[in-house]
Motif scaffolding. Structure first.
Motif, PDB file in Angstrom:
ATOM      1  N   SER A 930       0.826  -1.208   0.000  1.00 56.51           N
ATOM      2  CA  SER A 930       0.000   0.000   0.000  1.00 56.51           C
ATOM      3  C   SER A 930       0.862   1.262   0.000  1.00 56.51           C
ATOM      4  O   SER A 930       0.566   2.251  -0.667  1.00 56.51           O
ATOM      5  CB  SER A 930      -0.917  -0.002   1.224  1.00 56.51           C
ATOM      6  OG  SER A 930      -0.162  -0.053   2.417  1.00 56.51           O
ATOM      7  N   ARG A 931       1.983   1.241   0.772  1.00 60.26           N
ATOM      8  CA  ARG A 931       2.842   2.415   0.805  1.00 60.26           C
ATOM      9  C   ARG A 931       3.514   2.643  -0.547  1.00 60.26           C
ATOM     10  O   ARG A 931       3.648   3.773  -1.002  1.00 60.26           O
ATOM     11  CB  ARG A 931       3.920   2.241   1.892  1.00 60.26           C
ATOM     12  CG  ARG A 931       4.958   3.363   1.912  1.00 60.26           C
ATOM     13  CD  ARG A 931       4.331   4.719   2.238  1.00 60.26           C
ATOM     14  NE  ARG A 931       4.122   4.884   3.655  1.00 60.26           N
ATOM     15  CZ  ARG A 931       3.485   5.916   4.199  1.00 60.26           C
ATOM     16  NH1 ARG A 931       2.969   6.830   3.410  1.00 60.26           N
ATOM     17  NH2 ARG A 931       3.318   5.993   5.496  1.00 60.26           N
ATOM     18  N   GLU A 932       3.902   1.526  -1.237  1.00 61.12           N
ATOM     19  CA  GLU A 932       4.525   1.667  -2.546  1.00 61.12           C
ATOM     20  C   GLU A 932       3.547   2.214  -3.581  1.00 61.12           C
ATOM     21  O   GLU A 932       3.923   3.035  -4.421  1.00 61.12           O
ATOM     22  CB  GLU A 932       5.093   0.326  -3.001  1.00 61.12           C
ATOM     23  CG  GLU A 932       6.336  -0.085  -2.207  1.00 61.12           C
ATOM     24  CD  GLU A 932       6.729  -1.535  -2.416  1.00 61.12           C
ATOM     25  OE1 GLU A 932       7.824  -1.916  -1.954  1.00 61.12           O
ATOM     26  OE2 GLU A 932       5.935  -2.282  -3.021  1.00 61.12           O
ATOM     27  N   ARG A 933       2.284   1.802  -3.479  1.00 60.82           N
ATOM     28  CA  ARG A 933       1.285   2.358  -4.409  1.00 60.82           C
ATOM     29  C   ARG A 933       1.074   3.845  -4.137  1.00 60.82           C
ATOM     30  O   ARG A 933       0.887   4.646  -5.046  1.00 60.82           O
ATOM     31  CB  ARG A 933      -0.042   1.577  -4.294  1.00 60.82           C
ATOM     32  CG  ARG A 933      -0.004   0.212  -4.975  1.00 60.82           C
ATOM     33  CD  ARG A 933      -1.403  -0.388  -5.118  1.00 60.82           C
ATOM     34  NE  ARG A 933      -1.970  -0.751  -3.826  1.00 60.82           N
ATOM     35  CZ  ARG A 933      -1.780  -1.931  -3.237  1.00 60.82           C
ATOM     36  NH1 ARG A 933      -1.031  -2.849  -3.832  1.00 60.82           N
ATOM     37  NH2 ARG A 933      -2.339  -2.209  -2.085  1.00 60.82           N
ATOM     38  N   GLU A 934       1.118   4.223  -2.853  1.00 64.05           N
ATOM     39  CA  GLU A 934       0.967   5.644  -2.501  1.00 64.05           C
ATOM     40  C   GLU A 934       2.138   6.457  -3.050  1.00 64.05           C
ATOM     41  O   GLU A 934       1.961   7.530  -3.630  1.00 64.05           O
ATOM     42  CB  GLU A 934       0.885   5.802  -0.978  1.00 64.05           C
ATOM     43  CG  GLU A 934       0.509   7.198  -0.516  1.00 64.05           C
ATOM     44  CD  GLU A 934       0.206   7.251   0.981  1.00 64.05           C
ATOM     45  OE1 GLU A 934      -0.419   8.225   1.402  1.00 64.05           O
ATOM     46  OE2 GLU A 934       0.587   6.312   1.698  1.00 64.05           O
ATOM     47  N   VAL A 939       4.759   9.788  -7.594  1.00 68.00           N
ATOM     48  CA  VAL A 939       5.722   9.782  -8.696  1.00 68.00           C
ATOM     49  C   VAL A 939       5.002  10.105 -10.003  1.00 68.00           C
ATOM     50  O   VAL A 939       5.480  10.890 -10.836  1.00 68.00           O
ATOM     51  CB  VAL A 939       6.427   8.412  -8.795  1.00 68.00           C
ATOM     52  CG1 VAL A 939       7.228   8.308 -10.102  1.00 68.00           C
ATOM     53  CG2 VAL A 939       7.342   8.208  -7.596  1.00 68.00           C
ATOM     54  N   ALA A 940       3.795   9.510 -10.169  1.00 61.35           N
ATOM     55  CA  ALA A 940       3.016   9.769 -11.377  1.00 61.35           C
ATOM     56  C   ALA A 940       2.594  11.230 -11.461  1.00 61.35           C
ATOM     57  O   ALA A 940       2.390  11.772 -12.557  1.00 61.35           O
ATOM     58  CB  ALA A 940       1.788   8.866 -11.394  1.00 61.35           C
ATOM     59  N   ALA A 941       2.478  11.889 -10.316  1.00 65.05           N
ATOM     60  CA  ALA A 941       2.121  13.314 -10.303  1.00 65.05           C
ATOM     61  C   ALA A 941       3.325  14.191 -10.576  1.00 65.05           C
ATOM     62  O   ALA A 941       3.205  15.422 -10.622  1.00 65.05           O
ATOM     63  CB  ALA A 941       1.499  13.683  -8.961  1.00 65.05           C
ATOM     64  N   GLY A 942       4.496  13.608 -10.731  1.00 61.95           N
ATOM     65  CA  GLY A 942       5.694  14.361 -11.068  1.00 61.95           C
ATOM     66  C   GLY A 942       6.462  14.917  -9.890  1.00 61.95           C
ATOM     67  O   GLY A 942       7.306  15.800 -10.055  1.00 61.95           O
ATOM     68  N   LEU A 943       6.209  14.402  -8.674  1.00 66.45           N
ATOM     69  CA  LEU A 943       6.894  14.927  -7.489  1.00 66.45           C
ATOM     70  C   LEU A 943       8.260  14.280  -7.318  1.00 66.45           C
ATOM     71  O   LEU A 943       8.456  13.105  -7.630  1.00 66.45           O
ATOM     72  CB  LEU A 943       6.048  14.678  -6.234  1.00 66.45           C
ATOM     73  CG  LEU A 943       4.654  15.326  -6.212  1.00 66.45           C
ATOM     74  CD1 LEU A 943       3.984  15.055  -4.868  1.00 66.45           C
ATOM     75  CD2 LEU A 943       4.740  16.818  -6.477  1.00 66.45           C
ATOM     76  N   ALA A 944       9.203  15.049  -6.804  1.00 71.75           N
ATOM     77  CA  ALA A 944      10.534  14.540  -6.493  1.00 71.75           C
ATOM     78  C   ALA A 944      10.498  13.806  -5.156  1.00 71.75           C
ATOM     79  O   ALA A 944       9.547  13.928  -4.381  1.00 71.75           O
ATOM     80  CB  ALA A 944      11.529  15.694  -6.427  1.00 71.75           C
ATOM     81  N   GLU A 994      -6.441   3.022  -1.309  1.00 75.43           N
ATOM     82  CA  GLU A 994      -7.447   2.697  -0.306  1.00 75.43           C
ATOM     83  C   GLU A 994      -6.898   1.858   0.827  1.00 75.43           C
ATOM     84  O   GLU A 994      -7.486   1.778   1.889  1.00 75.43           O
ATOM     85  CB  GLU A 994      -8.631   1.954  -0.956  1.00 75.43           C
ATOM     86  CG  GLU A 994      -8.316   0.528  -1.412  1.00 75.43           C
ATOM     87  CD  GLU A 994      -7.665   0.502  -2.776  1.00 75.43           C
ATOM     88  OE1 GLU A 994      -7.482  -0.582  -3.295  1.00 75.43           O
ATOM     89  OE2 GLU A 994      -7.350   1.578  -3.329  1.00 75.43           O
ATOM     90  N   ASN A 995      -5.744   1.232   0.642  1.00 80.45           N
ATOM     91  CA  ASN A 995      -5.180   0.418   1.704  1.00 80.45           C
ATOM     92  C   ASN A 995      -4.379   1.244   2.709  1.00 80.45           C
ATOM     93  O   ASN A 995      -3.882   0.703   3.680  1.00 80.45           O
ATOM     94  CB  ASN A 995      -4.278  -0.676   1.117  1.00 80.45           C
ATOM     95  CG  ASN A 995      -5.085  -1.716   0.368  1.00 80.45           C
ATOM     96  OD1 ASN A 995      -6.190  -2.037   0.777  1.00 80.45           O
ATOM     97  ND2 ASN A 995      -4.551  -2.226  -0.735  1.00 80.45           N
ATOM     98  N   THR A 996      -4.239   2.543   2.452  1.00 74.64           N
ATOM     99  CA  THR A 996      -3.565   3.425   3.413  1.00 74.64           C
ATOM    100  C   THR A 996      -4.563   3.871   4.460  1.00 74.64           C
ATOM    101  O   THR A 996      -5.566   4.481   4.161  1.00 74.64           O
ATOM    102  CB  THR A 996      -2.994   4.660   2.697  1.00 74.64           C
ATOM    103  OG1 THR A 996      -2.088   4.211   1.698  1.00 74.64           O
ATOM    104  CG2 THR A 996      -2.256   5.540   3.675  1.00 74.64           C
ATOM    105  N   VAL A 997      -4.305   3.553   5.687  1.00 75.06           N
ATOM    106  CA  VAL A 997      -5.274   3.859   6.736  1.00 75.06           C
ATOM    107  C   VAL A 997      -5.335   5.354   6.994  1.00 75.06           C
ATOM    108  O   VAL A 997      -4.304   5.974   7.112  1.00 75.06           O
ATOM    109  CB  VAL A 997      -4.874   3.119   8.033  1.00 75.06           C
ATOM    110  CG1 VAL A 997      -5.849   3.453   9.130  1.00 75.06           C
ATOM    111  CG2 VAL A 997      -4.851   1.630   7.797  1.00 75.06           C
TER     112      VAL A 997
END
Length: 997
Positions: A930-934, A939-944, A994-997
């Motif tokens: 879940s943390r890796e998907r977050e 990353v997909a939003a272009g953040l460093a 959704e798996n991030t509490v």
């Protein structure tokens, strides 16, 4: 010519304005000190008189104390002078305050000094200083106080020390101190010079220097003297005034005398002394003789004493005095006469013939002895009349009295004078009532009591070469070793002296004290096992010989050994025995209570520590020793207990007595403790305190406390480099076995964690913390108190945070370790625990810890901690964090922690759109946590990596690890390719899974 009083103060408006500012500030609750300097006759007394009149109109209680030319031999002369005047008026609030303070009543004439007690010497001085401060504070609660010290250039050492003490300790009391002094008397080695230099650096002190009057001001001043037309040529533009102005050099007193001489048609002499004596020569023979006798008495003289010294009957004496007063040479008071100016008394005295001077001093000595007057006055007159036997006897009596009054410097001076003339006086031992060796021992004790340990040791070394009696040698060597230890003197010589005392002393209380001192010297030279064995023997001898003071001292020494060895329970048992009854030595009693409370505190028993410290503070207060060394130590221990148990308001009230403008090592140590709450609450006053304390960085304890808190302040302000500078300085001075090193190492690791720095420095700090926790002065540490364990857990956790491995477990351990009652540090650890929980994805648990920490921060008023919690709350999207971390009542994202319908839970509420349950949960993303998907979403939003870390409140290094795992699991080579996969799989950019509490 008789002069009329000057009604208007001329040419001093600027100086008077500055004094009024100090007075008005005191009236409004800001204590102040003014030092008024100028040449003799320049107008200091006139200026201060004007200030006193203004103060009385404003409702001030006014105290005025006059130093005298023999004041260096009379301890606390201006204080006694001021109190005598106040005590004579039953309506004066000072009179009532005096009744409750025996230490001050003893200064009044006719008081019963009583026998010397256990608080003599330095302890008595601490008691007296505290009594003066308490008296001024008590009176100032009702009405503001103006206390004037006149002619400080003649002040005794104890008065100078008192002035310095009051200047440093007075803060918000409605008290104004004013001191006057002659600048032309301050030669290069004058003892007042360093005092003035020290005081004038303090912001509380206003220095007022009186320059000569300008010519037009002097002309105006002279025109106000006498009646209009009384003196020819004194009208506007008169030639006489012009000539006087030209010759007076801007000195009002000189100008007055020149004008008077002109009015009396006296030839104008070239010097002021000649001018004054010309005025005296105008008197009748009887009046001249009376004035000469009065000059031998000093600046002021009682009527009856003057009558007996002149051997005149009442009528001739009164006629002569009336003539003298009419010429403006003496002024009449309620019970005697005062020379109109000190310069006049000096000129008349200096003009006496040698034989005349000797005869008159002898007469005064005889008369004063009949009246039972001060032995210091007797010694002065005996010496001036060359009566050495009388001088020796009076000097010894004056020394003993000074010890009892708490004036050790003056006691040493009197006893040294007796020793200097000892060989010239037949039957000296009978006159002194003691042997030369005993007098020398008392003198050295007085020197040590005044803080001059080196002079005390030097005197004892001389004495050691003169005595051959084994018991006297033992006493001398024991005291020498004791004072060398106080002065941090040469180790081998100190141990040798103590060993000699032990070898020569018979089985007696002397042997018990010698053994206790020997144990202390061994301990100070890191011979711990020998020290412990010697202290045990001291205890046995003390119990066998009934030396209760040595017994208590040995118990404390043994307790310190047991504590260092890590057996705190044994230490506490020994200290309980030391405090179960009085030892007869208040200093030892207070020392035992301080250490008993301290050991309980360091074992985490805060309630017990508070009770013992309170009892010790009560004992110090009851005996007038609130401001003694251990009386002060007990109060700062009370402060530490309140700091730990979370009653910061009580701690801050106590810290109100810890002065900011420190000038001594003891004051700096006390002031350092105030930083705990000041830094914890983010008080701006901490900066000013640290500036004053920086002069005392070389002191190990000040460095540990003050620089340790300076490091924390720098970290709260986002300056880890400065924090590390402070930490490095502390590490350099602390012994490797000092348990305080654990806390400092934890602070340094906090700074490194803020910088994400690893490597040799981080490893070294953790290694030092672990070593100090495991070892003591005597070897492996048997026990480490709960606070020590807590700081070690904090150091371990910060090391992990610096390495990016600071997980939940290490921070939960640190938080739990401070749970013994250290409220603030527990909350600080809870902040990091909440961060770790957020990084682990457990936002509900993170919120619970965050809320608990925020509630504590709010109750303490810990603004820096509140700010850090608010920042964490914003990043964690906890509700209500936009205002104050301490006022949060909601849960995660605006819902209570148990609400399962809020945003971020992965469930739709049935209202609005919700987020659904299908974003990126299958396909190529199925292998991601879940943390890796977050992280991938951001990353997909272009953040460093740095920006992702700030959003998720994890380290940049941790983000990098997550990104590397994502690339490997997706089988792609770049962040751009990973972002493309995220879009293909329908993972919204930057949206938590959704798996991030």
């Amino acid at each position: 010519m008789a002069r009329t009083a000057q009604k208007v103060l001329i040419g001093r408006s600027r100086e008077l304005s500055r004094l009024r500012d100090v007075l008005d500030a005191a009236a409004s609750g800001l204590a102040g000190v003014a030092l008024v300097g100028g040449d003799a006759g320049i107008g200091k007394t006139r200026l201060v008189t004007e200030l006193c009149e203004r103060a009385q109109r404003q409702g001030f209680v006014t105290l005025i104390g006059q130093c005298a030319e023999l004041g260096d031999a009379l301890p606390y002369l201006p204080l006694a002078d001021a109190l005598r005047g106040a005590a004579a008026d039953p309506e004066n609030p000072v009179a009532k305050a005096l009744n409750a303070r025996p230490a001050l009543r003893r200064l009044l004439p006719g008081s019963d000094h009583g026998p010397s007690d256990a608080s003599a010497g330095a302890l008595a001085q601490q008691r007296l200083f505290g009594s003066v401060l308490d008296m001024l504070s008590e009176v100032a609660d009702g009405r503001p106080v103006l206390f004037v010290f006149e002619d400080l250039h003649w002040a005794d050492r104890s008065t100078r020390d008192l002035l310095v003490f009051l200047t440093r300790m007075l803060q918000r009391e409605r008290v104004c101190l004013v001191g006057t002094y002659r600048t032309d008397d301050l030669h290069r080695r004058h003892p007042l010079r360093p005092v003035l230099a020290e005081l004038q650096r303090l912001p509380l002190v206003t220095a007022v220097e009186l320059p000569p009057l300008k010519n037009d001001e002097m002309a105006e001043y002279l025109s106000t003297l006498g009646e209009p037309g009384e003196i020819p040529g004194t009208g506007p533009g008169g030639s006489l005034i012009g000539g006087v102005v030209e010759r007076a050099g801007g000195n009002p007193f000189f100008a007055e005398e020149l004008l008077a001489a002109a009015a009396d048609h006296t030839r104008l002499p070239g010097t002021l002394s000649d001018l004054l004596l010309a005025r005296v020569e105008a008197l009748s023979d009887t009046a001249r003789q009376v004035l000469r006798v009065a000059a031998v008495a000093g600046r002021r003289v009682d009527h009856d004493l003057l009558r007996d010294a002149t051997r005149l009957s009442d009528l001739p004496l009164e006629d002569a005095l009336r003539e003298i007063v009419s010429h403006g040479l003496l002024t009449a008071g309620t019970d005697g006469y005062v020379f109109r100016h000190a310069l006049l008394q000096e000129a008349v005295y200096d003009d006496l013939l040698p034989g005349e001077r000797t005869r008159l001093h002898a007469a005064f000595a005889e008369l004063l002895a009949e009246r039972g007057r001060s032995p210091a006055e007797l010694a002065h007159h005996h010496l001036a009349s060359h009566n050495l036997p009388g001088a020796l006897k009076a000097s010894v009596e004056a020394g003993r009295l000074a010890v009892e009054l708490g004036a050790p410097a003056e006691a040493h001076r009197h006893l040294e004078r007796a020793l200097e003339i000892w060989e010239q006086v037949p039957g000296a031992e009978e006159l002194a009532g003691d042997t030369r060796a005993r007098i020398a021992l008392t003198s050295s004790t007085a020197a040590a009591g005044s803080g001059d340990y080196h002079r005390a040791v030097s005197q004892l070394r001389r004495l050691r070469t003169l005595v051959d009696d084994p018991i006297l040698i033992a006493e001398t060597s024991e005291r020498m070793a004791y004072y060398m230890a106080d002065a941090d003197d040469d180790g081998p010589a100190m141990i040798a002296a103590a060993r000699e005392a032990v070898d020569l002393a018979p089985e007696s209380p002397l042997l018990a004290r010698a053994l206790a001192t020997y144990a202390r010297t061994l301990w100070g030279n890191y011979r711990a096992d020998e020290s412990a064995a010697t202290a045990k023997r001291a205890l046995e001898v003390a119990q066998a010989t009934g030396a209760r003071d040595a017994e208590a001292s040995a118990l404390v020494s043994l307790a310190l050994f047991e504590e260092a060895a890590g057996t705190a329970e044994c230490a506490e048992e020994l200290l309980a025995r030391a405090t179960c009854k009085r030892s007869g030595d208040l200093s030892i009693d207070l020392r035992a209570r301080f250490n008993h409370a301290r050991v309980r505190y360091e074992r985490g028993e805060l309630q017990g520590a508070a009770e013992i410290a309170a009892a010790g503070v009560d004992l110090a207060r009851e005996t007038g020793l609130t401001w003694s060394t251990y009386g002060t130590d007990l109060r700062f221990l009370q402060y530490l207990v309140h700091y730990a148990d979370g009653d910061w308001d009580a701690a801050e009230r106590l810290a109100g007595e810890f002065g900011v403008r420190v000038g001594t090592r003891a004051e700096a140590r006390l002031s350092s403790f105030a930083l705990f709450v000041e830094v914890g609450r983010g008080r701006p006053g901490a900066d000013d305190r640290l500036r004053w304390l920086s002069r005392f960085w070389p002191d190990e304890l000040v460095t540990y406390m003050a620089r340790g808190m300076a490091a924390e302040q720098a970290l709260w302000r986002g300056d880890p480099d400065t924090a590390l500078e402070h930490v490095s300085a502390i590490v350099e001075v602390l012994e490797p076995f000092d348990s305080g090193l654990i806390r400092i190492a934890a602070t340094g690791l906090w700074a490194l964690a803020e910088q994400r720095r690893t490597g040799e420095l981080a490893d070294d700090l953790l290694k030092r913390a672990r070593w100090a926790a495991a070892n003591s002065l005597t070897g492996p540490r048997v026990q480490l108190g709960p606070e020590g364990h807590a700081w070690l857990a904090r150091a371990e956790a910060e090391w992990h945070r610096a390495h990016g491995t600071g997980g939940v477990d290490v921070w939960r351990k640190a938080t739990d370790a401070f749970g013994f009652g250290f409220v603030y540090e527990e909350a600080r650890s809870r902040l990091r625990l909440a961060e770790a929980l957020l990084e682990a994805g457990d936002r509900a648990a993170a919120h619970a810890e965050w809320s608990a920490a925020a509630a504590v921060a709010q109750s303490l008023g810990a603004e820096p901690l509140k700010g850090a919690l608010a920042e964490l709350g914003r990043r964690g999207r906890f509700a209500g964090t936009g205002q104050s971390a301490g006022h949060v009542t909601g849960g995660v994202d605006g819902h209570s922690p148990g609400d399962s319908t809020g945003p971020g839970t992965g469930r739709s509420t049935g209202h609005g759109t919700g987020r659904g349950t299908g974003h990126g949960t299958g396909g190529r993303l199925a292998g991601l946590t879940s943390r890796e998907r977050e992280v991938l979403g951001h990353v997909a939003a272009g953040l460093a990596n740095r920006e992702i870390g700030e959003l998720l409140f994890i380290s940049q290094k941790t983000v990098s690890v997550h990104v590397s795992n994502i690339l490997a699991k997706l089988g792609v080579a770049s962040r751009t390719q990973a972002a493309a996969v995220a879009h293909q799989e329908g993972l919204p950019a930057g949206v938590p899974d959704e798996n991030t509490v």
